[in-house]
Every structure is written in C-alpha cells, then in structure tokens.
Design an enzyme around this catalytic site. Structure first.
Site, PDB file in Angstrom:
ATOM      1  N   CYS A 287       0.882  -1.161   0.000  1.00  0.00           N
ATOM      2  CA  CYS A 287       0.000   0.000   0.000  1.00  0.00           C
ATOM      3  C   CYS A 287       0.926   1.219   0.000  1.00  0.00           C
ATOM      4  O   CYS A 287       2.064   1.118  -0.457  1.00  0.00           O
ATOM      5  CB  CYS A 287      -0.957  -0.020   1.191  1.00  0.00           C
ATOM      6  SG  CYS A 287      -0.135  -0.023   2.813  1.00  0.00           S
ATOM      7  N   PHE A 288       0.473   2.354   0.490  1.00  0.00           N
ATOM      8  CA  PHE A 288       1.331   3.539   0.391  1.00  0.00           C
ATOM      9  C   PHE A 288       2.554   3.446   1.302  1.00  0.00           C
ATOM     10  O   PHE A 288       3.681   3.681   0.869  1.00  0.00           O
ATOM     11  CB  PHE A 288       0.537   4.816   0.716  1.00  0.00           C
ATOM     12  CG  PHE A 288       1.348   6.060   0.525  1.00  0.00           C
ATOM     13  CD1 PHE A 288       1.781   6.429  -0.745  1.00  0.00           C
ATOM     14  CD2 PHE A 288       1.713   6.852   1.604  1.00  0.00           C
ATOM     15  CE1 PHE A 288       2.552   7.572  -0.940  1.00  0.00           C
ATOM     16  CE2 PHE A 288       2.481   7.988   1.420  1.00  0.00           C
ATOM     17  CZ  PHE A 288       2.901   8.352   0.150  1.00  0.00           C
TER      18      PHE A 288
END
Length: 362
Positions: A95-96
């Site tokens: 994810c980020f």
C-alpha cells in the site's frame, strides 16, 4: 533506508516481480512501478471518507468505517488478490506506507489460505529507493550522444548495452514530430522505469550513454539530477550524410507511423490520425519557420499525403522533410552544438560513433 531493504528492493525490481498495488485508483494513476497491477483495497470514494474520518476522529474510528465501507464487496477484492497471486506465485503486495492496508489485506488472504509478502515501507519506500538510484547514477560516468535530427541517436542508444533510452521510455521522440500512437507515461512512472533501467545497466557496466535531449520530452521531464549531469558530461556527435538522415526520417515519420496508426485504429481512422499527426508536427514549428514557409510546407505535405494515399509511396514526403531540416532543425541544432563544442570528444558516422562508444564502455 537500511541496506537490507535496499538489497531487497533491487532484487525485486531486477527479477520483474509482479506487484499488487493496494492503493486507490487515483493514487495508482499518479504513478506506479513496472510490473504492478492496481487491485485496490478501497475505491477512491471509500479512501476519501476514511481519510476524513481519520483526521476528525482518529485511527480507531477510521478502521471501523473502513470495514463498514468495504464489507459489501470485500470477498470480490480478496478473490482478485488471490487469483493474481495464484497466477503470479512470486507476487508481492504494497500500500502507500506498507502499513494498515497491507496488513489487513494479507490477513484477509491468509484467512483464505493464501500467503503473500508485503513490501517493507510500501510504495513510499520503494519510490524513495528508485529516486536514490537515479541520484547515484549521476555520480557515475555519463556520455552524451548528439547529432542532427535523423542521425539515429535513439537507435544507437538502443543498440548499446549501457544505453539509457530516455526517449523510448518517454514514448516520445522529443521533437515536434515526436508523438507516438499510444499515450506517454505519467511522470512518476517514467522516473521509476528509468531507475529500473539504470539498475539493469549497472549490473554489467559502470557508465551510461544517453541521448542529447532537452529536459522536456513531450509531457514528461528527464529527472533534474540526471539532466543536470547530462548538461556537463562529455559528448560524442553522430555526423551522418544528409541523404541517410532523410531516409531515416521518412521511415520514422511516415512509413512507420502510418503502419502504427492503422494497426491501432483501423484503416480509415488510422489514416486520419496519421494525417493529423504530420500536420500537427509542422504546426508546432510554425513560429520558427515563419508564416510563408509554414504555408508552403503545408501545401507540400498535402501533395505528399495525396500521393501516399493514392500509390502507397512515401517518397513525396522527402520534399517537406528536406525543407524542415534545412530551415529549422539543422540551423537550430548547429546553434546548440556550438555552445557545447568544448565537451565533444569524438565525431563520426553512426557506425564510427557506435564503435568508439563500444570500445570506451566501462
């Protein structure tokens, strides 16, 4: 970033690892890594609502809201991740920041009987690593290949095992006639791919050969650290005969582009797009040409297109290409090259320059 993570990132990228990018579509569209596919945990709207909740009410409330928002479709999303992992056993996930979204998703997959690795630090850490790769590359020897339009500089770069093809990765030829049939990458994706290319080159070489180019290549830009190094690096210049250059440009602008447009869009729409591409190219240099020459070139171009459509021959295009070289590209490049004269180490034909660069490779 520790050395262990750096080694891991390098290994993942060099082995063409498939990635599941859990970020929302709007994040993915801003830029991604080679080999990544966007299978988001949350839609753009869901991400926005959770972000607002996090800001106003804290992490715990945001987690609860996130579960509520995705529960109606979570099985479909888990199935998509599991199917991708089954098809690509070596896949990793991020994810980020490699945090909550990654941990939740891997747990969902584990509950389904599928294990998958998380990229430590997520997108942010991997992106930072690739930026550092570009910055470190600028500390290594660079050689810049210059030459008039049509000298085959990009082809030469592609034939060298230490050539970094900044135009090819930009999907643009870096001129008024540079547009390709398919879109250019986003800036971040462009930089990420260049960094991976640099990693591959440095597997067997400690130097880079790059085409002499402005910082802007269509809608993307050469990363500033790399471009700054390019402006001061030694140069070689390809000096091919005018007739050879003409033939290269006739093939690139006309023969090749006709085939690409028609293959992508069909006969009628492809021809129309090709026609517009050439007219747009001449229009892009109209101010430098002046109104009279611009109007004359349009007439010559129309005649060449008419001949090509009737006979299939692109021979008539040599007339306007000759004028464009004589009246625009050659004078402009001579002016630019004069300012770089002290950096030139070698000058010769395409083959002579290629041989020189091959002998000098480090």
């Amino acid at each position: 970033m520790n050395q262990t993570d750096q080694q891991l990132f390098r290994s993942l990228l060099l082995s063409d690892t498939p990635f599941i990018d859990l970020r929302a579509p709007v994040e993915f569209l801003q830029g991604a890594f080679p080999g990544s596919v966007n299978l988001p945990l949350m839609t753009d709207r869901e991400r926005q609502l959770v972000g607002t909740c996090y800001k106003n009410s804290g992490q715990e409330a945001a987690i609860v809201l996130g579960h509520q928002l995705v529960e109606h479709d979570i099985q479909n999303r888990i199935n998509a991740w599991a199917e991708f992992k089954q098809t690509n056993p070596g896949a990793w996930l991020y994810c980020f920041r490699g945090g909550l979204r990654s941990r939740l998703s891997t747990q969902f997959l584990k509950d389904k009987g599928t294990d998958i690795n998380i990229v430590p630090g997520g997108y942010k850490a991997l992106r930072r690593y690739l930026i550092e790769v570009i910055e470190q590359a600028c500390e290594q020897p660079l050689i810049i290949v210059g030459g008039n339009t049509g000298c085959g500089k990009t082809l030469l770069i592609q034939e060298l095992d230490n050539g970094l093809d900044i135009e090819g990765r930009a999907n643009h030829r870096g001129s008024s006639f540079g547009k390709q049939v398919t879109p250019q990458p986003k800036q971040i994706s462009y930089e990420n791919q260049l960094a991976v290319d640099i990693l591959r080159i440095f597997e067997h070489s400690s130097s880079l050969v790059i085409e002499d180019e402005s910082q802007s290549i269509g809608t993307v830009h050469v990363p500033l650290p790399l471009f700054s190094s390019m402006k001061t690096s030694p140069m070689v210049v390809v000096d091919d005969p005018f007739e050879v250059r003409l033939e290269r440009l006739r093939f690139e602008y006309c023969t090749s582009m006709t085939e690409k447009f028609i293959r992508a869009l069909g006969e009628e729409a492809g021809w129309q797009a090709y026609d517009e591409y050439l007219h747009r190219g001449i229009y892009g240099i109209r101010k430098r040409l002046g109104l009279e020459k611009f109007n004359t070139l349009n007439v010559v171009l129309e005649e060449a297109l008419k001949q090509q459509k009737t006979t299939g021959s692109t021979q008539g295009h040599l007339n306007w290409i000759t004028q464009v070289l004589n009246d625009y590209y050659d004078p402009m490049y001579r002016f630019q090259l004069d300012k770089k004269a002290e950096r030139i180490q070698f000058k010769g034909t395409y083959q002579e320059v290629k041989d020189w660069l091959t002998a000098k490779r480090r």
